[in-house]
Scaffold this motif. Structure first.
Motif, PDB file in Angstrom:
ATOM      1  N   CYS A   1      -0.980   3.976   7.235  1.00  0.00           N
ATOM      2  CA  CYS A   1      -1.797   4.093   8.443  1.00  0.00           C
ATOM      3  C   CYS A   1      -1.048   3.390   9.579  1.00  0.00           C
TER       4      CYS A   1
ATOM      5  N   LEU B   1      -0.023   3.980   1.299  1.00  0.00           N
ATOM      6  CA  LEU B   1      -0.344   4.740   2.503  1.00  0.00           C
ATOM      7  C   LEU B   1       0.278   4.050   3.724  1.00  0.00           C
TER       8      LEU B   1
ATOM      9  N   GLY C   1       0.212  -1.432   5.967  1.00  0.00           N
ATOM     10  CA  GLY C   1       0.826  -0.114   5.783  1.00  0.00           C
ATOM     11  C   GLY C   1       2.320  -0.088   6.037  1.00  0.00           C
TER      12      GLY C   1
ATOM     13  N   CYS D   1      -1.926  -0.239  10.880  1.00  0.00           N
ATOM     14  CA  CYS D   1      -2.200  -1.270   9.880  1.00  0.00           C
ATOM     15  C   CYS D   1      -0.919  -1.990   9.469  1.00  0.00           C
TER      16      CYS D   1
ATOM     17  N   CYS E   1       0.864  -1.192   0.000  1.00  0.00           N
ATOM     18  CA  CYS E   1       0.000   0.000   0.000  1.00  0.00           C
ATOM     19  C   CYS E   1       0.893   1.232   0.000  1.00  0.00           C
TER      20      CYS E   1
HETATM   21 FE1  SF4 Z   1      -3.355   1.026   3.282  1.00  0.00          FE
HETATM   22 FE2  SF4 Z   1      -3.746  -0.209   5.615  1.00  0.00          FE
HETATM   23 FE3  SF4 Z   1      -4.195   2.403   5.415  1.00  0.00          FE
HETATM   24 FE4  SF4 Z   1      -5.875   0.684   4.212  1.00  0.00          FE
HETATM   25  S1  SF4 Z   1      -5.537   0.886   6.433  1.00  0.00           S
HETATM   26  S2  SF4 Z   1      -4.994   2.570   3.337  1.00  0.00           S
HETATM   27  S3  SF4 Z   1      -4.384  -0.916   3.601  1.00  0.00           S
HETATM   28  S4  SF4 Z   1      -2.192   1.390   5.182  1.00  0.00           S
END
Ligand code: SF4
Ligand code: SAH
Length: 395
Positions: free
Chosen positions: A140, A138, A146, A143, A136
């Protein structure tokens, strides 16, 4: 689920045609793209539409992978198809079954990458949680996915392929002439809640979902598909217009200061901007609500004040609040809120008029719960590295 619960794990031996190099994979082509591919392979123009419809049914309704079994096509045409095309799915590396019936598949896709797909049986439905990206972009902070960089987007064929692999494993391709009602299907719902941010792979997710929703395709209605986004605001309206499925949003906080830390995309599109986009999502009503996902993190976002702020923020949006007890992973910087705290939070939300189910963690014993995906991949990687080290080879 106690750690001692029985786990079955095996390397699946579903026979699969090796992906023939140089032959185009038909899985994941949109209807127009399929027609174009058939035309380019020499299908007479007046037959293209019919042939595309026939193939579509063989592939997505009957689960047939062998052109020779497509009995309503002439032998010569089957040979032409076999010379140009293949029908290939991701390869199942491992399949684990949790004590609660949850199944987790580790799939290998081209390039040697791996993604995870989770099947969750429930009383009134069977939900497949599919991935849209390897890793990903992102980050987070709660997560596990992530912590893994984006490796690449999945193709439409790899996204639809996850559903087809699960149907293979569940033995759920209808017998000739029978197409069971969706209510009784083992795989009746799809959620885009696996690895990756689906709205950062928009076109591929859209094309795949179009095949899933097509009445002659996998034929699940748009109301049985839920796309979860961390809040990619500009793509939300587009998802409404071009996919039209149900929407879930990873909300997780009630102030920008906290959401900035938990869901860093909030620094780009803050809570107010996100809520505006959600209010404008098409067809919202009591029967088509937005799901607000809210991970319960001890001492971070789980106070009574948070619960009250949450219901104020979403006032006027047909919504249900899905409270997700935090699923821990090695090295995670958070703890799960206590059960009493989660219930108190749920109660405030419920009394304000919103359904507030607490999501029971499923498949924890096989690390298949929300936010835990990646572990199997990591484990697999590690063991390969270990093997290489033992053999004195570079990992
Ligand atoms: Fe990516 Fe996890 Fe955030 Fe969803 S929760 S956008 S999978 S980092
Ligand atoms: N990237 C998309 C979809 C995948 S995540 C998104 O963020 O919405 C699916 C859900 O699981 C999201 O709500 C996500 O925030 C949540 N989640 C991630 N890690 C988690 C964890 N460790 N415990 C509980 N839920 C988690």
């Amino acid at each position: 689920m106690p750690a001692s619960a029985p786990i079955t794990q095996d390397l699946v031996t579903i026979p699969r045609k090796p992906e023939e190099t140089g032959r185009m994979n038909l899985v994941g082509l949109t209807r127009p793209a399929l027609a174009e591919a058939l035309r380019a392979a020499g299908t007479p123009e007046q037959q293209v539409k019919m042939r595309a419809a026939q193939l579509w049914q063989w592939i997505y309704q009957k689960g047939v992978r062998d052109f020779d079994a497509m009995t309503n096509l002439s032998k010569a045409y089957r040979a032409l198809l076999a010379a140009h095309f293949c029908i290939a799915l991701p390869e199942v590396v491992s399949r684990q079954v949790s004590a609660d019936g949850t199944r987790k598949y580790l799939l290998r896709i081209s390039g040697g990458h791996e993604v995870e797909t989770v099947y969750i049986p429930e009383e009134d439905r069977g939900t497949l949680c599919i991935s849209s990206q390897v890793g990903c972009t992102l980050t987070c902070s709660f997560c596990h996915t992530g912590t893994q960089k984006l490796v690449r987007n999945l193709t439409p064929g790899e996204i639809v392929g996850q559903i087809m692999v699960a149907r293979d494993d569940l033995g759920e391709w209808p017998a000739p002439g029978r197409n069971p009602k969706v209510e009784t299907r083992l795989l009746s719902n799809v959620v885009l809640m696996g690895m990756g941010e689906p709205l950062y792979n928009f076109e591929n997710v859209r094309d795949a979902m179009q095949i899933v929703m097509d009445n002659e395709g996998i034929s699940l209605s748009r109301r049985r598909i839920t796309l979860s986004t961390s809040g990619v605001v500009p793509e939300i309206a587009r998802a409404g217009a071009e996919i039209g499925c149900m929407l879930a949003v990873s909300f997780h906080a009630t102030t920008d200061a906290v959401r900035d830390k938990l869901v860093p995309i909030n620094r780009r599109w803050n809570i107010a901007t996100l809520l505006d986009a959600l209010r404008a999502y098409p067809k919202l009503s009591n029967s088509e609500r937005i799901t607000f996902e809210y991970v319960m993190l001890k001492g971070v976002n789980d106070s009574d004040a948070d619960a009250r702020r949450l219901v104020q923020l979403i006032a006027g949006i047909p919504a249900k609040i899905n409270l997700i007890p935090f699923n821990e992973w090695p090295g995670a910087p958070y703890e799960r809120s206590d059960w009493a705290r989660i219930e108190a939070f749920a109660d405030i939300v419920y009394k304000a008029g919103y359904a507030s189910p607490i999501r029971t963690p499923r498949g924890e014993d096989i690390m298949a719960a929300c936010g835990q995906l990646k572990s199997a991949t990591e484990r697999a990687r590690k063991s390969r590295a270990e093997i290489a080290a033992e053999a004195g080879l570079p990992g």
